[in-house]
Structures are given as C-alpha cells and as structure tokens.
Design an enzyme around this catalytic site. Structure first.
Site: not given
Length: 1203
Positions: A495, A497
């Site tokens: 990912d 974030t």
C-alpha cells in the site's frame, strides 16, 4: 412502563441480580431473538432501547459513569468479557508425550531386557561352554557391574525425555507470557462519563455504550442505539454470506465475533463472555474446560481460544489463554453453527457441514473449491523440504541399523557355532540372548543417531527465537511459517498510505472560490458564505471518532486520531480559524439524518442534514476526479453557483488536480447538494439518484510525506532481488510521484504504471473472463497500480503467484489495512496487516502484523526469514556430518570388531549434543545485513547446496580417517591396551575412551565450522555476538570432561591423562584447519557433487497421484511421503510431533487434537476421517466417515468425537 420496570427490579433482586432492571437470563433470552421478533420483545418488555438503557442504569449518550464499584458490580452480576482458558499441558503430560517416541520405547525395552539378563549366571558358572566371547568376565570381577549398561541406557532415555519435555514446557510458558502481555493491549472504544475512551476488551461490561466502525470485530453482543449505513457480516454465525443491514427499525441485534463491513454506530452492550451468543456456542463446541476430562478416552475437534488483539497475534500458543473474538470468527467458520444446533444436523452422520466465507466478489467459486485443501496442503516451503529430507535420512538410517544388527548376529552365530564348533547349551541361552540384546541395542542406537529428530527442534527454536526478536523490529508474527516464507519473497505489493508514507496528512494546497492557493489561504480571503458551507461540511461529514487532539508536548504536532484524511480536513478547518468541535456539539451524531459511509466502491462519503424548514442538505467528499463527474455546479468567488460543464471539469483536472497530483498530493473534492421541500423527501436508498447534481465547493491537495527510511529500504529490497510494487487507491499521478520519491520508479525505467480500470481491461477477454496469459504480459513490468480496488489487488496477487512465466514460482508478500483487503492478504504467501491503521478483519486475514505500519519493518522481516533458512542449513550441515560419521563408525566397527566403538549411552550423549544443544546454538544466530546482498533462494532451491555437500563430505571423510586410525592403530600410537574384541561386560578401555573423546571434540569444533555455509573463510566472524552459541560450546566441553574423567562404567569411559586430552583436543581443533583447506577448493571444480533436500517436484509424482492432487496449489510433501506407509519409524516419531506441537497454533491456529486428527488418515486403517479446516475467507467443509454410524451424532452439542 413504570410497572414493568418495578416488576423487573423486584424479580432481579430475588434472583440476586442486584438492583438492575433486568436479569442475566432476560438479556440472554433477548439476544437469542432476531429482526422483528427482537424489536417486538424490546418494545413489549422495555418500551424501546432507551428504556433498556434506563433499566441497565446507563445513558445512550454519556454511557456508564466508569465508577470502579459500578463496573465490579456489573462483572459480578452479568459476567466478564472472557471465557475461562483451556488448561495448558502439565509438565508430566509433556513427559508422557515425549515418551511416546518409538525409538525411545525400543531402547527402553532393550535396556530392561539387558538389565534383567545381566543378573543371570549359568548354574555351573563355567562360561567355556558358552563360547570365547563370554569368557573373562568372572576373572575381572566385573559380573556384578553387568547391570550398569542397561541402567545407564534407561537413565539416558530419562534425560532425553526430560530435556524434550522441558523444551516444550518452557516454550509454551514463553508463548503464553507473550500472549498475556499482548492481550492487555487489545482495546475497544466505549463511551464512559461522556468521553470516548479505549479500554481493554476484557473490561467491557453489560451497560457499556461501545462505538463501532468499519472493520471492527464486535467484542460482545449488543443492541444498536444509533447507526450510519451499518452492514455486518454474520457468516461466522449464520452461514449467510450476504451482509446484513442493521437499523433500529429492522434489525438492531449485534453479535460478538461478527465483522463490521460498512458504516459506523453505537451499541448498548447486553451480553459478554460466556453469556454472549458466541460464548454459548463455544461452550457447546467444547472450548471450555469442563470437556477436557474426556480427553483421555476420546479425540475431539476442539476450538481453543487464544487472544486476538485488534492489532496483534492470537495464534502464539497451542491452547487457549483468553477469549478471542478474532479467533472466534475464523474458528466458527468451520461449521454452519445454526445448522449444527438443529436436531436434523445432529442426527445426520457423515453429512458435510459447510460454511460460507466472508462475502467477497474476488473469491470465485472455483477458487473456493480449490482452497478447501489450503489447510491440508503445506504452505511452508521449508517444512516441505525438511519433511522429505528427514524421511530420506530416516530410510537410510533404518536400513543401516537393520544391516548392523543382522551382520552382528550372523558374525556371532558363525563364530560361536561354526568356527568354535560349540553346541547350543540350554544353560547358555540367557548369555546368548544378552549378546543378541546387546546387538539390538547397538542397532537401535545407530537408528537413534541416524534419525534427524533434531530437525524440527531446530526449526522450532529458530522460528520461535526469530518471532521473539521480530517483535522488537515491529513485526508481530501470527503464523510461524510466514517467518521463513518471507526469506523466499520475490515480490512485495505494498500500500502507499501509511506504509510508504508517514500517514500524517495535512492540507497544503486548495482550490476554492475560483482560485488555486499554493498554500493554505488566510481565512479573510474566502467569502463568508463559502467558508460556512465548507467548515460545516468538513465538521459533520466525517466520522465523529476522528479528532485533532492538543499537542502532547511543547513544540510538538497536534495528535491525529482516527482517519488521517479526515484529520487533514479537520486540521484545514482549524487553519481557517474555525472550531469544528463547536459545530459537532451543536449537531451531535444522533441528529445526522442519513450517512453514506466511505467504502472502496463509492470512493466517497456523504452526510445528510435535515433543516428546520423540512428541506435537506447533503455534504459529500471523495476522490476529486470521481466526485467532480457528479458535480453540475461550482461555487464562485461571489458565493453564487455557476454551471459546471464537462469542459470546465477537464480544465480543472489539467490546471488544478494534475499539478497537485504530480507533486505527490492526494486530491479531495468537497461538495454539497440541497433537496428543497417542494420536491418532497427523496428515496435515500436510490444512491445513484442521490449522489448526483452536486455543487463543488473546494478541491484540496493533501500531503502525506514519504517516510525518510523508505527509499533506503526499497533500495535494499531491490538489491536483494525483491521487486516492490505499489498498489494504491490514489490518483495515478499522485501514485507515480510518490513511487518516484520512494525509488520504486527510476527515471528512464520502462516499467508500467496503470489504473485499475486499464488493468482490468487488459487482463480480461471478450467474455470478461480473466486470462492468466494476459496477466503474464503485464505483471513483470508493472510497478504502480493506481485507483485500484481490493478486487484488483487480489487479482494481481493471484496472477503473480499462479504465473509460470519465470523459471521459479514467485513468492508474494502483500500489505493491507482495509476490510476488503482480506482476500488478497489470504491469497498472498505472506500477508502483512497494519497494526495502527489496519482493521480487525485485515489483521485476521494476515500472517504478520506491522505494529508500526512501516515498510522498513518488512525488510527486517525478509532479513529474519532468510536468517531462519540459513540457520536451518547450518544445523543441517553440522548434523549430517555427525550422522554420516557416527552411523559409518558404528556400522563398520560392529561389522569388523563385533562391537560398536561408540557405546549406546555415548551415542545418546552425541545425539543430545547434535540435536538439542546444536539446534539451540546454531538456530539462534542473529541476522546480518549481508543476508540482503543475495537473491532469494526460491521455492525449489535445495536445502543442502553443493557447497554444503562439499563441507559435509569433506569433514565426514576427515573424521572417519581419524576415527578409524584410532580404532585400528590407536593402541600402538598411544601405547595402550587394545579395546577391540572385548568380551561381554568387560570394563571400559582407554582405547575406546580416546575414540569417543576425539569423536565428540571433532563435532564440537566442527560446530564452529558449521556457522558458515557459503564458503566463507572466517568461521569466527561475529561469534561473540551469539552468547548462546559460546555458552553451549563451552558447556558441552565441560560436560564432556566430566563424562570422560568421572563417567566410569555407565558411560564406558576411563579417565585420560593430560597428554591424551591434549592429543584429543588437537585432533578436534584440526577440523578447523581442515575446514580452511576445504573452503579453498572451488565447488565448481567438484562436478560430481549433488545438492539435496529439494521439495517434491511435479514431474516426480506418478500421473495417478497427480490427478488426486490437481486441486492443490502446492504439493504437500509430508502427506505424499506418509501416504506410502512404508516407513515404520516415521509413524512413531512423536518426538518430532511434540517439538512441532508447541507451535502448532502459529501455523494454523488449530489445537493439538486437530493436528492429531489430520494425521489419522495415514495411521488408521479402520476409519477414514476427511477433515479440511480452512481459515476464512475460504470455503470450508467438514465431513466424517466413521465405521460406527452413531459416532458423530452421539456427542454433546456439536463436538465431533472419534473413538
């Protein structure tokens, strides 16, 4: 209503339920109801939920007061939120399990027979009748000492058993201690005294008002007080895979162990622990202590409970510690509980009881069918290779030991009855039997040394040690095999974030009132009318659990609590000198008319307020390019609205959104829509009609800086041969900019960046079906997948794992934090969940939890994984050298001299050195950065490389030369009496003591050689960093001195002189010099060397077996080897099983009984049990075929009992 309340109080007082307006029994019966029936019961007995709150002396707004006396009273009346733990195995139980080892049992029997016969002497005491081998004992006065060897063997067996049991006991204790520490960190949000606070799950009591949100696992039963778009996955309890919408009007009943898949809300806690619905079911399933009494007679499929933190591990120990709501959901998925509890299900024998998983589009029917075998198939690469290798070594050992016994017996018989020409005297029978027992003991000790039961112990110690140390590196390992699988990782799908970035978001740019501000604008620059709409929208259209807290220390940054994107917007409101909290106080959460919470499909969130005049206003926020398509108007600088055409939108994308995104900013659009009274109240369920014709207020650019340590961590990954891919829901320009900052993309690279839509278009054929060939054209060059859904992530991971483009199968690690990331985390070889930002559902699906959400922690996991692999290889190199030498010495010595130069007790000591001690010493080597300088080993790489084979053979040959020289000419070198051809019960000799001592010291110094397996010359490098290694080597040397000097008859030793000790030590030390010589020989020049310890390859499996296994994604090496049923010793190796049982819960979360059950097909011919036990989100079936038709149905509740 008052009358009801009064009678309730009176009734509860009579039942010792204090002064609460309802009893435990009332609440239990209430929670058994659903839907309209439950609402009717609440209305009839309490008026409404408010009435129930009044009875329970709590407030739906302020919650409980939090007074300790009140909390204690509630625990006393309604119970605590935990289930009594299952008892750990006692030390005596572990001793008994260790005693089950077949090789040890054989030794015990042989030793007892030897002990009994040693006291017998022929009546005439004339040994000449019994052959020359039996002579000479009486003269030496050693007949009385004949019992010592048998007793010493028994004592050695006791030592081995105690060491094994103590290892298991201490590890279990350690894991339980770790769990209890972790359990205290399991928190849930409740309202007490009007304040939202996080309390340990075990502290939740009846009457608490708990805040629930997307991704939570509910810790107790309750009734909904207020909900926003709340959808629950109750499949773990009901078997229904569809999400259940929860509202006050339709179905307000919430059950523990179920997942919140969408929305948020508040619930009144009405049942906890054993009194909750899942607690009641667990009692029926036999997880509570009462059922343990029958364990001796029956084997249960039990469901042990262990603590599942919302953020931490739950599978750390074999057996339960506390009630786990995380474990609960997964364990209950084994059965369709509702059907199990029905009479028809209980009566049906052999019927498959199936449970659907979490509802996820990405897991298609075919995959569900395939993954039925997921638990049965062996996920761990290392375990597969080790099992196969152990079986192969065991076969060789069994053959060697059998040949040794046969040759000894034949030589004795030929010598006594043919060469000496003696008849079989009846009085001599016990003497002959003693010889045969002695030969048998020698054969068994050869087998004991040959069987590498230290392998699983080494794996256990190495993994347990790594797991403990990885905790300090912010990796919390839930499944033990994930630790070593990370060492083979070839790809990481991460990912963006919070993992690559700091997850501390701030608004740094804004487009508002027709102007693009490169910095946050001053409040006076924004017209008051726009400011009011903007701040009101930000304040109410975000989770009320999200807050900006005051600075904890002077000069620090304000603390962000909750969703970080929403925190950035609330911070933006603060920067505009407005107080969002005042607006929230004015419009509390209960006054929100309708909330469409954020999910991965909407990519937006909307909140509806009802105005005083009956009209409605809806505020929306979401991904800018998606929300702008739904906008038809734009607020101008004058505060008026103007038409927002597609051309205007394109201009805004080019001039505002793309420049923001290219700087790595996340762009969020804020909009609103008015619904006038004249149009009447819209149908809020028609979401597509509601979320259109919006008015754009503002577009903000949110910065989330890259973590400073990430670029370096990614560089290390790339150098280590691991490809890092970013999979994010963000805009493609933002993703590309961040990927470049991180180093995932380099200027001039020809790698692909694409959006989820484009990815889906390219991988599907005309019929819309995904084709592996199409994925294979994309994934090798893909580095960034933007605007991706969880389905895209799962498709990509599955595509990479299933790909056959590259020579070796890819090993993929995936990070995830959302509820819908579950399938991708499950599919990956190693799933990493975020400890801070991750939802409980994601953590349930993961193998490792990153407690700091940091990508650099993944790199540490890679390092530890590779270290585990190397540690096992080091131990293998050492153990196989000992194996080869000990077996050949015992075998050859026995054949030539009719006696093994290494006695049974000495062999057991050697076995203890090379198994327990060496595994502890070599499996606890700390990792070094150099591990990241080589490519991944891959799933097909052999455990024993050609370099290791060179070391094993080189040292083996050298040690054999020394031992055989000492055996055949040692008496001349040292000018001592020969120990060869000694008669039965003869005293120990200096000759054989020197051989034994030299052999042990050779192993001790070779242990230092074994520290390096890649041909390094400096074997002492970093040796003092591992105190365990140093202390074990030193300690073994001290014990060896004690055994030789004072061991006497039990160890077949006599004390040696200083000169003899120096010679033995010099010969041992010479193996270090010999190691230098071996490392000077290039491995490439030794073409005859072969590697060993491959996993089973598909081409090695017969076609008919392959057909049976075509459903399996991996070949289960252990299952395949055991299926043949050819190896008698392997079935009895309970020492191996016991070592692994300590960490069984790491690997599957299953109890010991389940493990035993899974072994049943290979060891029982009378019954066939087909058990597939698979964690969610995969399809599960449980079926039993037993000879006794009543077996399954005769059990209490829904335990399955196999006699």
């Amino acid at each position: 209503m008052a009358n009801n309340s009064y009678s309730g109080v009176k009734n509860s007082t009579a039942n010792h339920h204090g002064d609460f307006g309802c009893s435990l029994k009332d609440l239990r019966s209430l929670m058994e109801l659903r839907g309209a029936e439950a609402i009717g019961k609440i209305g009839e007995s309490y008026g409404d939920v408010q009435g129930l709150c009044t009875r329970l002396k709590t407030s739906p707004v302020d919650g409980l007061s939090g007074q300790p006396a009140d909390i204690d009273k509630r625990k006393e009346v309604f119970g605590q939120n935990l289930i009594p733990p299952k008892k750990p195995k006692t030390f005596l139980q572990l001793v008994w399990e260790a005693l089950q080892d077949v090789t040890l049992i054989i030794l015990e029997v042989a030793a007892i027979v030897s002990l009994g016969l040693s006291f017998y002497r022929p009546p005439d005491a004339e040994r000449e009748h019994c052959g020359s081998a039996a002579g000479g004992v009486e003269d030496d006065g050693e007949a009385e000492a004949g019992w010592i060897e048998g007793a010493a063997i028994l004592l050695s067996v006791v030592c081995v058993v105690l060491v094994t049991a103590f290892n298991d006991w201490s590890k279990e204790k350690q894991f339980r201690g770790l769990q209890s520490r972790i359990e205290q960190e399991q928190k849930f949000a409740v309202v007490r005294g009007g304040q939202v606070i996080q309390i340990p799950v075990a502290e939740i009591v009846v009457g608490d008002v708990a805040q629930i949100k997307y991704g939570d696992l509910l810790p107790s039963d309750g009734i909904l007080i207020q909900g926003n778009d709340l959808k629950i996955d109750e499949s773990s309890l009901t078997g229904e895979s569809d999400h259940v919408k929860k509202t006050l009007e339709r179905d307000p009943m919430l059950l523990s162990g179920t997942h919140v898949m969408e929305g948020s809300g508040k619930m009144l806690v009405t049942a906890v622990g054993e009194n909750s619905q899942t607690g009641i079911i667990f009692a029926l399933l036999g997880a509570s202590e009462e059922d343990d009494d029958d364990e001796e007679e029956k084997e249960y499929v039990t469901f042990s409970l262990s603590p599942s933190l919302p953020c931490l591990a739950k599978n750390l120990a074999a057996g339960a510690v506390e009630f786990s709501y995380g474990d609960l959901a997964r364990r209950l998925q084994l059965f369709n509980v509702s059907s199990l509890l029905s009479p028809s299900a209980k009566a049906a024998d052999g019927a498959a009881m199936e449970m659907q998983p979490l509802n996820s589009d990405e897991v298609d029917i075919d995959e569900k069918r395939k993954s039925n075998l997921k638990e049965k198939k062996e996920k761990s690469v290392l375990q597969g290779k080790l099992t196969k290798l152990a079986v192969q070594i065991g076969k060789a050992g069994l053959v060697m030991s059998a040949i040794t016994v046969i040759i000894l017996v034949v030589l004795f018989v030929v010598d006594t009855f043919w060469v000496q020409g003696l008849p079989w005297h009846k009085d001599c029978t016990p003497i002959y039997i003693q010889f045969f027992v002695k030969f048998f003991i020698i054969g068994v000790t050869v087998l004991v040394v040959a069987v590498p039961e230290g392998l699983p112990l080494a794996v256990t110690i190495s993994l347990a040690y790594s797991v403990k140390k990885m905790m300090k590196d912010n990796n919390l390992v839930r499944h033990l095999d994930a630790c070593e699988t990370m060492g083979n990782a070839t790809a990481i799908c991460s990912d963006k974030t919070g993992t690559l970035t700091m997850n501390r978001m701030t608004v740094v740019q804004a487009y508002v009132a027709d102007k693009h501000y490169r910095n946050v604008p001053e409040p006076q620059l924004i017209p008051a009318s726009i400011m009011d709409i903007l701040v009101l929208g930000i304040s109410v259209n975000s989770a009320y659990t999200t807050n900006i807290m005051v600075r904890e220390k002077e000069g620090g940054l304000p603390r962000q609590v909750g969703n970080k994107t929403e925190c950035a917007l609330l911070g933006f409101a603060n920067d505009l000198k407005r107080d969002y909290q005042a607006i929230r106080n004015e419009i509390p959460e209960e006054k929100l008319y309708k909330v469409y919470t954020f999910n991965s499909c909407r990519k937006s969130m909307s909140t509806v307020l009802k105005n005083a005049d009956g009209s409605f206003r809806m505020f929306s926020k979401g991904a800018s390019e998606i929300l702008l398509k739904k906008c038809s108007k734009l607020l101008t600088a004058s505060g008026e609205t103007k038409v927002f055409r597609p051309r205007d939108r394109e201009d805004m994308v080019k001039k505002v959104i793309e420049p923001m995104a290219s700087e790595g900013l996340r762009t969020i659009c804020l909009a609103y829509r008015d619904f006038p009274v004249s149009e009447g109240e819209p149908d809020w369920d028609q979401e597509n009609d509601i979320l259109t014709s919006l008015t754009c207020v503002c577009v903000v650019g949110i910065e989330d800086p890259v973590r400073p340590e990430v670029p370096d961590a990614i560089k290390k990954c790339q150098r280590a041969g691991i490809t890092v891919r970013m999979v994010t829901g963000d805009n493609i320009n933002t993703a590309r900019a961040i990927a470049t900052k991180c180093g995932i993309l380099q200027p001039g690279d020809e790698f692909l960046c694409m959006e989820g839509k484009e990815f889906n278009r390219r991988i599907r054929n005309e019929k819309g079906e995904i084709e592996q060939e199409r994925i294979d054209k994309i994934w090798p060059k893909l580095r960034v997948l933007a605007r991706s859904s969880p389905t895209d992530k799962h498709t990509l991971v599955k595509g990479i794992i299933d790909s056959t483009v590259l020579e070796q199968r890819q090993v993929v690690a995936v990070t995830g934090d959302g509820t819908n990331d579950g399938p991708a985390l499950k599919k990956a070889d190693v799933g990493f969940a975020m400890g801070i930002a991750g939802t409980d559902v994601a953590k349930e699906a993961s193998d490792i939890i990153l407690t700091d959400d940091n990508f650099s922690s993944i790199v540490k996991a890679v390092m530890w994984g590779r270290n585990v692999y190397d540690s096992i290889s080091k131990f293998l190199q050492f153990q196989l050298t000992v194996n080869v030498v000990a077996v050949i010495v015992a075998f050859t010595g026995a054949c030539i001299t009719q006696d093994s130069p290494l006695k049974a007790v000495q062999m057991l000591w050697v076995n203890l050195i090379m198994d327990t001690f060496a595994s502890l010493a070599l499996a606890t080597e700390p990792p070094t950065e150099s591990l990241l300088l080589r490519k991944p080993y891959g799933r097909n790489k052999p455990l024993i490389s050609r370099t290791m084979m060179k070391n094993i053979l080189g040292h083996g040959v050298y040690q054999l030369i020394i031992i055989f020289t000492l055996l055949f000419v040692g008496e001349q070198i040292f000018d001592i009496d020969s120990g060869r051809y000694a008669p039965l019960h003869s005293p120990p000799s200096e000759h054989y003591t020197i051989i034994f001592n030299t052999f042990v010291l050779l192993q001790l110094f070779n242990e230092i050689n074994a520290r390096k397996i890649h041909g390094e010359r400096n074997v002492f490098d970093g040796i003092f960093n591992n105190l365990i290694f140093c202390s074990i080597v030193f300690g073994t040397f001290i014990i060896q001195i004690v055994i030789v000097q004072w061991g006497g008859k039990p160890f077949s030793c006599v004390g040696l002189s200083i000169d003899q000790w120096l010679w033995c030590t010099f010969l041992g030390f010479s193996s270090l010099l010999w190691g230098q010589l071996i490392s000077s020989i290039p491995t490439k020049s030794l073409r005859f060397l072969k590697s060993a310890g491959h996993g089973t390859q598909r081409q090695e499996i017969p076609d008919e077996e392959l057909e049976d296994m075509e459903e399996m994604e991996e070949i289960d090496h252990a299952e395949r080897e055991l299926r043949r049923g050819q190896i008698l010793w392997f079935r009895g190796l309970n020492r191996i099983q016991t070592q692994m049982d300590v960490v069984s819960a790491f690997q599957s979360g299953s109890s010991f009984q389940e493990r035993q059950l899974r072994r049943q097909p290979s060891t029982s011919s009378q019954q066939q049990h087909d058990v597939t036990n698979v964690s969610s989100p995969t399809h599960v079936a449980f079926s039993t075929t037993a000879t006794d038709a009543n077996t399954a149905s005769s059990t209490v509740g829904c335990e399955c009992v196999f006699p």
